[in-house]
Design a protein around this motif. Sequence first.
Motif, mmCIF file in Angstrom:
data_model
loop_
_atom_site.group_PDB
_atom_site.id
_atom_site.type_symbol
_atom_site.label_atom_id
_atom_site.label_comp_id
_atom_site.label_asym_id
_atom_site.label_seq_id
_atom_site.Cartn_x
_atom_site.Cartn_y
_atom_site.Cartn_z
ATOM 1 N N PRO A 88 16.286 -11.888 -29.377
ATOM 2 C CA PRO A 88 17.105 -11.173 -30.414
ATOM 3 C C PRO A 88 18.647 -11.126 -29.982
ATOM 4 O O PRO A 88 19.121 -11.663 -28.742
ATOM 5 N N ASP A 89 19.403 -11.086 -30.938
ATOM 6 C CA ASP A 89 21.092 -11.219 -30.965
ATOM 7 C C ASP A 89 21.528 -10.206 -31.713
ATOM 8 O O ASP A 89 21.044 -9.961 -32.878
ATOM 9 N N GLU A 90 22.555 -9.487 -31.238
ATOM 10 C CA GLU A 90 23.512 -8.771 -31.917
ATOM 11 C C GLU A 90 24.784 -9.200 -32.292
ATOM 12 O O GLU A 90 25.679 -9.720 -31.467
ATOM 13 N N PRO A 91 25.004 -9.519 -33.802
ATOM 14 C CA PRO A 91 26.444 -10.007 -33.780
ATOM 15 C C PRO A 91 27.339 -8.990 -33.338
ATOM 16 O O PRO A 91 27.147 -7.682 -33.344
ATOM 17 N N ASP A 92 28.654 -9.658 -32.957
ATOM 18 C CA ASP A 92 29.837 -8.702 -32.469
ATOM 19 C C ASP A 92 30.320 -8.002 -33.598
ATOM 20 O O ASP A 92 29.696 -7.874 -34.657
ATOM 21 N N GLU A 93 31.350 -7.227 -33.187
ATOM 22 C CA GLU A 93 32.166 -6.526 -34.370
ATOM 23 C C GLU A 93 32.480 -7.171 -35.385
ATOM 24 O O GLU A 93 32.877 -6.636 -36.439
ATOM 25 N N PHE A 94 32.859 -8.478 -35.316
ATOM 26 C CA PHE A 94 33.400 -9.392 -36.401
ATOM 27 C C PHE A 94 32.036 -10.071 -37.179
ATOM 28 O O PHE A 94 32.399 -10.898 -37.874
ATOM 29 N N GLY A 95 31.068 -9.762 -36.705
ATOM 30 C CA GLY A 95 29.839 -10.406 -37.227
ATOM 31 C C GLY A 95 29.361 -11.675 -36.781
ATOM 32 O O GLY A 95 28.682 -12.513 -37.307
ATOM 33 N N LEU A 96 29.896 -12.172 -35.689
ATOM 34 C CA LEU A 96 29.637 -13.190 -35.134
ATOM 35 C C LEU A 96 28.504 -13.197 -34.165
ATOM 36 O O LEU A 96 28.550 -12.390 -33.256
ATOM 37 N N HIS A 97 27.832 -14.349 -34.080
ATOM 38 C CA HIS A 97 26.517 -14.290 -33.134
ATOM 39 C C HIS A 97 26.967 -14.792 -31.724
ATOM 40 O O HIS A 97 28.303 -15.490 -31.678
ATOM 41 N N SER A 98 26.211 -14.835 -30.764
ATOM 42 C CA SER A 98 26.443 -15.101 -29.566
ATOM 43 C C SER A 98 26.322 -16.604 -29.313
ATOM 44 O O SER A 98 25.685 -17.219 -30.243
ATOM 45 N N LYS A 99 27.005 -17.061 -28.422
ATOM 46 C CA LYS A 99 26.897 -18.849 -28.099
ATOM 47 C C LYS A 99 25.455 -19.223 -27.946
ATOM 48 O O LYS A 99 25.180 -20.150 -28.387
ATOM 49 N N ARG A 100 24.577 -18.146 -27.489
ATOM 50 C CA ARG A 100 23.338 -18.596 -27.216
ATOM 51 C C ARG A 100 22.604 -18.784 -28.622
ATOM 52 O O ARG A 100 21.635 -19.715 -28.746
#
Length: 153
Positions: A38-50
């Motif tokens: 699972p991945d939660e995009p940050d407040e800007f909608g960007l995904h994690s590096k992983r």
Amino acid sequence: MADIHVEEFYRDVAIALSQLYSAFPRRINLFVEDIAGPDEPDEFGLHSKRHMACFGALLWLAEEGFLRYVDTIRQEALDQAVLTRDAFIRLSSPAPAALAELAGVTPDESELPPSVRKDLSTYIHLIRQALRSGHSERIGAIVRAAFFSTSSW
């Protein structure tokens, strides 16, 4: 010991190829979350590096001719993905006995029918066994042997 991102790459590749092989010849949506978690995009909608590394690995597999897909679903999945002919043939091919030993697959051949022995010696079976073991060096060695150590690719 390889860099962690390279070990993750081999694991992502192994999982993706296993999923595609299990569905072959059916086209499937290949979701990054099913591979990298699972991945939660940050407040800007960007995904994690992983997440992005896994997505990049899937795109790389396509660019190198291991799979085909119709489109991307944002940066979350490949839509209608399927193994290429060459990738399917390679995964279905018998692996060298030394590689099976590395994967921890050494069935007692005297008790198994020939068709089962053949299935247990394929690259896809070794990849699945390596994934079950969770041993990153083993996963990397099998993926390298299956796809990157051959002149036919």
